[in-house]
Scaffold this active site. Structure first.
Site, PDB file in Angstrom:
ATOM      1  CE  LYS A   1      -3.576   2.151   2.642  1.00 44.40           C
ATOM      2  NZ  LYS A   1      -4.716   1.915   4.176  1.00 44.40           N
TER       3      LYS A   1
ATOM      4  CB  SER B   1      -7.932   3.986   3.030  1.00 40.42           C
ATOM      5  OG  SER B   1      -6.911   3.794   3.885  1.00 40.42           O
TER       6      SER B   1
ATOM      7  CB  SER C   1      -8.247   1.171   5.985  1.00 41.99           C
ATOM      8  OG  SER C   1      -9.155   2.428   5.911  1.00 41.99           O
TER       9      SER C   1
END
Lengths: 436, 436
Positions: free
Chosen positions: A75, A145, A169
């Site tokens: 990420k 996210s 997330s």
């Protein structure tokens, strides 16, 4: 079968047995990415040449660790020394940290091949959304996210990827993408080198395509007792069904998935008990928001001063405490969380594990709304390990999962229980076994 | 008088009034460093040319913020983009991060001139000790892990410096060096870019030479309500005298300093009340150690894997959980801390502030033993703001301070009270006023 469709643990076994090279696996993933990512847009940066070269080197040497030769997505709010780290922020384009984040270091030193960086909501917080689409239906969000990590693993572009969770997330995108995800106990994986949002909440997790995949990464991170707990007998397990104080936010697809999971467990001989959390838990979602926003003041102050108008207003709002969060509210939120942590664990007498929704329903349409963290925020603040399991698909054909939850530091036991519960709950997700 | 002897707030006023340039201030500090540091060894890296150039630029422009033109030292476990960051570790020699830590960014963007990096215990944790000596007596430690920052401020080499506290690394060196120090409420200053040891404990603080100096930095960090609370009348203040559950560890010099502080307050008309903490607080030092060591597992795993034999055994011991800390112990420690946080604040009915020892006594001899954190560890784990105030000198001529403590997020009130309490407590420390 193309190696990209193997689970990480299947691929690991084949590599160990000399039946698959890391290079072939990486090349297969890259082919899949090249075919699919122009639509899915999971990756912000991909270093094909470096990944293949690393795989070749790994193929020549003895196993470095549990993740030897396996591809990993990172990420893009987690630092990498050999790739740009943008936090998906316009103000960090081209930024390149000098050192890998601790979690990336552990993965590499356990033999992982870092394929690239996956798209994320800006600073894993607010502002700009990921460009990523849900691979099952491009008109929908993959969640956020951890948008790119969830979509890349869901789309069989990569076996493993890091996500993070401050609200919901990590586990929500697992549900939206039909994959497995572990958010370990708070504090058990170093966050050094990951963009900070909230001290009390930020947690690094990982995605995989099976419980074994999650356990493989957990062993690389040496989570307490991982590998030391035998899988329990299914018929001896007592599962607490927790609709949570936020059940009114469930959508029909989420309710149906939850009922299906319960029914499948019952049919398999698992004992189900109902768990209604005591009244104080009603305040946990608001407490999570208070802490996240309140701690966000300090987290975004330097960027607010440095970038001025170039920084998204969302972060100025946090640095300026637009919500007017008071010390009294912060203290009440911290103290409620501490009370509920203890209370939650005291409940673990009459059952072995908690089953609870992972998201309200299917992934919402569009890309701005990444979904509601209402079924995740409480668990994040409780610091407990959460494991997302795919379950079924909703009316729009999108995945809907569930999650199981254990007391703090019971990650190993949670993984052991998941190993026997997941095959019962997850019947519909297309599964590509090694023998397919 | 040489500008290096001014307090930061005195220098700030002079710069604002056009009576002093930042360049002259920085040059004065550099001269002092050049004269003194060959013996004191506070600095691991000093960038004189850059500091002077920055000061010149600042002298040409309107004030950037509260710290305009003031020199700042940075403990070398906090990242700086334009200077090496070694963490005082042999394995990080020559390391240069790509970005300033958040706290350094805020300081620079508030106008501070970063003079250089100060020596520290390795990773602010264990392993290698700082080479720094106590400027008052070179045969003694300046304390640790914020060794160089404490000594540099104490030796009038720089007005302000960052330290950090996980156990007692910030407030104890303040006492040993006869300076002021603030460890703000946990979470109110971003730790991004500071080496991580413990999520639940690590706190960034700063040193200065007066309460005003501490308040100046607190305003740059926008701590809640800083500047918004008027100084109270001394005669209205009720101070709780807390010898703490660890009083048996006090040394004669520490006891004498504490008695002197109490006596001075009494003479000044302050009401003193005795505070005996309830029994659960007895376990707080052990709980702090459990959490620090337990969370240290994750914090040092990547370095343990990366550097192998080159890494100090202390960090392997943490990564390998040599102490055998169990999840049960971690949970009990977290929950005790939460209980005590609430209980401590509930006590704040009959008094305004707590006075408690800052260290057992004078700085120990030698450089390996940086002193005992027994009078600090509990407060760190309580997450409360602590403010170190110099008081007297011990039989060896070394400084001994005290600290005052307020509830979480009451940093502004603590600073306001310190502004009237410190002139009463701190009578003996050589003080160089602007008019001296």
């Amino acid at each position: 079968m193309e190696p990209c469709f193997l689970t990480a643990s299947e691929a690991a076994t084949r590599i160990r047995d000399g039946k698959l090279t890391s290079e072939a696996l990486i090349r297969s993933c890259i082919e899949r990415i090249e075919a699919r990512d122009p639509q899915v847009k999971a990756w912000l940066h991909l270093d094909k040449g470096k990944a293949i070269a690393t795989a070749r080197e790994l193929d020549k040497r003895p196993a470095m660790g549990a993740l030897h030769g396996l591809p990993f997505g990172v990420k893009d709010m987690i630092d990498t020394a050999d790739m740009p780290t943008t936090y998906n922020s316009p103000v960090f384009q081209g930024y390149r940290p000098a050192r890998d984040a601790a979690c990336v270091g552990v993965a590499r030193l356990s033999g992982a091949v870092i394929l690239g960086k996956t798209d994320t909501v800006e600073f894993a917080s607010a502002g700009r959304r990921a460009a990523t689409r849900n691979p099952k239906n491009l008109a929908h969000t993959p969640g956020g996210s951890s948008s790119g990590s969830g979509a890349a693993v869901g789309d069989r572009q990569v076996q493993l990827a890091f996500g993070t969770q401050t609200g919901g997330s990590h586990i929500r995108p697992a549900s939206f993408n039909g994959i497995y995800g572990l958010k370990p106990t708070w504090g058990s994986v170093s966050r050094e080198g990951a963009k900070q949002y909230s001290n009390m909440l930020d947690t690094i997790g990982w995605y995989g395509r099976s419980v074994d995949d999650l356990a493989l990464v957990a062993s690389a991170f040496r989570l307490h007792d991982v590998g030391g707990i035998a899988a329990p007998e299914l018929s001896t397990l007592k599962v607490a069904i927790c609709r949570s104080p936020f059940w009114s936010k469930i959508e029909p697809a989420g309710e149906k998935a939850f009922d299906i999971a319960c029914e499948r467990l019952k049919q398999a001989g698992v004992t189900l008990v109902e768990l209604t959390l005591p009244a104080p838990f009603d305040g946990m979602v608001e407490a999570q928001n208070t802490i996240m926003m309140g701690e966000g003041r300090a987290s975004f102050l330097d960027a607010a001063l440095e970038f001025g108008d170039r920084l998204h207003q969302d972060f100025h709002d946090r640095a300026n405490n637009k919500l007017g969060i008071t010390p009294e509210k912060m203290i009440a939120a911290y103290d409620l969380a501490a009370d509920c942590r203890r209370a939650f664990e005291a409940l673990y007498v009459d059952f072995d594990v908690v089953l609870t929704p992972a998201a309200p329903g299917e992934a919402p349409e569009g890309s701005y709304n990444t979904g509601n963290h209402i079924f995740n925020a409480m668990w994040t603040l409780l610091h407990v390990p959460c494991l997302g399991i795919p379950c079924t698909t909703g009316p729009k054909g999108l995945p809907v999962g569930v999650q199981i939850v254990a007391p703090r530091f019971d990650d190993a036991r949670l993984l052991a229980m998941a190993a026997v519960l997941a095959p019962v709950i997850d019947l519909e997700t297309p599964h590509y076994s090694a023998d397919a």
